[in-house]
Each structure stands twice: as C-alpha cells, then as structure tokens.
Design an enzyme around this catalytic site. Sequence first.
Site, short mmCIF file in Angstrom:
data_model
loop_
_atom_site.label_atom_id
_atom_site.label_comp_id
_atom_site.label_asym_id
_atom_site.label_seq_id
_atom_site.Cartn_x
_atom_site.Cartn_y
_atom_site.Cartn_z
CD GLU A 48 -1.18 0.07 -7.79
OE1 GLU A 48 -1.27 0.97 -8.67
OE2 GLU A 48 -1.78 0.09 -6.73
CB CYS A 59 -4.71 2.97 -8.61
SG CYS A 59 -4.87 1.44 -7.67
#
Length: 503
Positions: A244, A278
């Site tokens: 990720e 994020c």
Amino acid sequence: MTGTDQDAATRPATFTVRSPATGDPVGEHPVHGPVEVAGAVERARTAAAAWAALSAGDRRAHLLRWKHALASSLDTVAETIAAETGKPHGDAVLEVVLTLEHLNWAARNADRVLRRRRVRSGLLAANQRSSVVHRPLGVIGVIGPWNYPLYTPMGSIGYALAAGNAVVFKPSEHTPGTGVLLAGLLASAVPEHAGLLTAVTGAAATGEALARSGVDKVAFTGSPGTARKVMAVCAQSLTPFLAECGGKDATIVTADADLDAAADAVVWGALSNAGQTCAGVERVYAVREVHAALCRKVVERAGALRTGPVPDAVYGPMTMAAQTAVVRRHVEQALADGARALLGDAASVPASGAFVTPVVLADVPEDSPAMTEETFGPVVAINAVADVDEAVRRANASPYALAASVFSRDRRAGAAIAARLRAGAVSVNSVLGFAGVPALPFGGSGESGFGRIHGADGLRAFTAPQSVTVQRFAPPVNLTSFGTPAAARERAVAAARWLHLHR
C-alpha cells in the site's frame, strides 16, 4: 569476523525517537539487525504452529482478549501515538477506536470467511466431492508507516493473526514505541502464545533484514520507491508481497452537490493529520458553475482553523522534516506554473520548522507536481472542470489509484460516478467513509500498490487456498487411467462434445 558480525559491530545499539513538535526525546529503542530479526522469525514460526492448531473459536477468544486489553489501554496507546507523530490526542484516540473496530471484525468473522466450503464438481468430475479451505501462510512480516502507526499496520497484523498466522512487525523508525506497545499488549493478554507478535525496531536495514528472513509474506506500507526496493528483495526468494503505497486522491463535486457538506469534507480530508493521510483529499475537481462558491466555502472553513504550535490546534506538525521540503516544493512550483493561492502560499511552509498552515490552491496546471505527485501535507488544489466527464478523466489520469470521493445530491448519480473512477475505494457524500467499515477491502493499483487488507479479502490475503477432492465412487469411464479402453474413452469424449455443443 563474518559479515553479520561486522554489521553488528558497526551499527549503533540504540536509536532515539524525538517529538516532531518539540524535538525532545520520547523514546530509546534497540537497532535490530539480521540476527535479532532471524530470532524473532524463528520464535514466530514456533508460535505459528501452535496458533494454527487452535480451533477458530479459541483464536477468536484470544484475539478478543487482546482487543479488550487494547481498549483498556486506549489512553496510553493514544498518548504514545501522539508523542511519536505529533498529532493531537483526539486524532490518536480516533485511530485507536478504528483499530478496535477492525480487530473486532477480523476476530469474529475469520471462521466464517476462511472455513472449508463445498464447490460444485461439475459433470466431468461428478464422482468427486470438492471443497476449498484457506490455510494460514505461517509467519507474516509487516513493515508499517509512521502517519497512522496503529490503524494502518493493524490492517495487516490483526487480519493475519485472525487468519491463523504469527507476525513479526517492523514499525517505522519514527514510531517504534507504538509497535512495541502493541506487541506487549498481545503478550500480556495471551501469554501462553509467546512470540505470536514480535516488534523489531530500527530503520531501513531492519526492514530489509525482515524481507530477507524467510517470512511467508511481507505486507508493506510506505512510498512507491521504498516498496520497489523491498519487493526486489522479496523477489529473490519469491516471497509474496502486498503493498500500500499512498495516493493522490481526488474529490469530484457536481453541480447539484451540497456545497457546505462538500467543503466541510474537503477541508477535513485535506488537512486532518496535517494532510498526512494516504486516502485523504489532495485534488478537487468541481464543475465550473459551483467552483467559485466551493472555493470560498473551503477557504472560509480552512482559514478559521487553529493550527500551529498551540494547545487547541486541529492538527499537529509534519512528522518527518523531509516531507516539509516536499510540500514547499509543490506549493512553490504550482504558483510558478500559474496557480492561484486562495489561502496561504509558500510562506505557509517554513523552510525549517514542522508546522505548516493550510494552503488552498486553484487553477493548478495538471502537469504540476502538486497534481501529479503525492504532496502529503496540508495542501489542497481545487480546479474547475466543464462537466463530470472531464472530472472523471482528470481524476483517473493520475498514476495513483487508491481512494476518491464524490459529492452529489443524487446518490444514484454519485454511485454511478464512483463506478467510473479508477480507485480502490470511493466514498459518496463523505470522505474516507470506507475507513470505518471493516468488511470493506482496502488497497489500490498503479503507484498505490497492489493487494488488499481489511474485510474478507484482507483475511484471505494472509492464507493459501487449498483445493481438495475426495472420490465418492469410481467413475463410469476413468479418463485418468492408462487401463481405460480406447473405445470407452472415445465414447466419453463424444458425449462431452455433444453436451457442450447443445448446452
């Protein structure tokens, strides 16, 4: 002296973690090298065997005991997160609460998701009883980030443990205390399974040692550049890898959107945690007829926030000094490229100092770094578009594909727009709505990485599916035997051909 001995002799024994806000030390931790990491993995391998041998109900009970311990220590954990990251205590508390929700879901749903299930065998194998079961991989190596040092890695740790694995966790060198505390809480809650979760501390070399240690999978959160380096190490031993890697997340605002709700969400999504999220908001595409009004509302809300080194600030400092330089470069370049500063400017991002005040930009060229690279700071760009089609094209043009949001009073239309976005998770009429839903998978594609955590997909990500057939009776014609007469084989093939021609 071996290479390992030389490394141990030259590396420092400990490292100091300092508050991003004050620079004061908040913790001292050992630097773990290949020998210590290998020992942690060996202990985890022993723990994994005993853990996997438990019934699903026993594992659930143990994990819920850990959850209770984490809930009981909520304030202590939040204080550690706040000290290491600089975020306000309330933000740290929210991070713990979200973590509890996900751990609870993983513990309670692992058996249902992963238990053996029957599948149809089909006509050709009608004599077989077929099933699939998801078996734990063994030992999972987790390399965590600093921006959400509990919630984000627990998307791998909690789900991996619920799936029957042991975990060796390398927290960020900026937030090791959170990882050590997390492992300690599990050890105290489930003392009979020593080594089930171990935190190893250090910087990049410790992470590399974990990737080389022979773990059965590595789950990584961080930048795309670092992900490539870790993945290259994993490739040498064909160790599976889940990544990720952040995002350049877009929000689309339609002509019929509730602009007050959209502005409120954009401000929170762009500025919470000092923009170090994020899946937050970095780009906004508003149709032209509402662009100016949306900009005014965003500026009004963002300008009213208390920020900086004050007790009631809504967000804290940049956790990493190096990231401040990235934010400043993006703002300076955007303005040089012709963007308008609606709130703040390059002076909002001090050349030295950790506190960045909000920056709202408009008319940022699409090829400017503020639109193409992850800024990861309290900056948002709001650009006008002719229509929703243009907004979708621009949102999808990014090499990142992690998260997005859509604002429209017509919920069906909003969902239809969401379906057109190349993003792993989309919220309609909210920002980060998916983060609090443990049943939803989370992850992206492109520069945002690959693989999924959370939900059923997150549980399965830390297992290996095993297919099993059990012959119930001998087949009329055995096509897997050299002893079957050719004529019988030909009749069976002819019958199969006829069936597939007429189905």
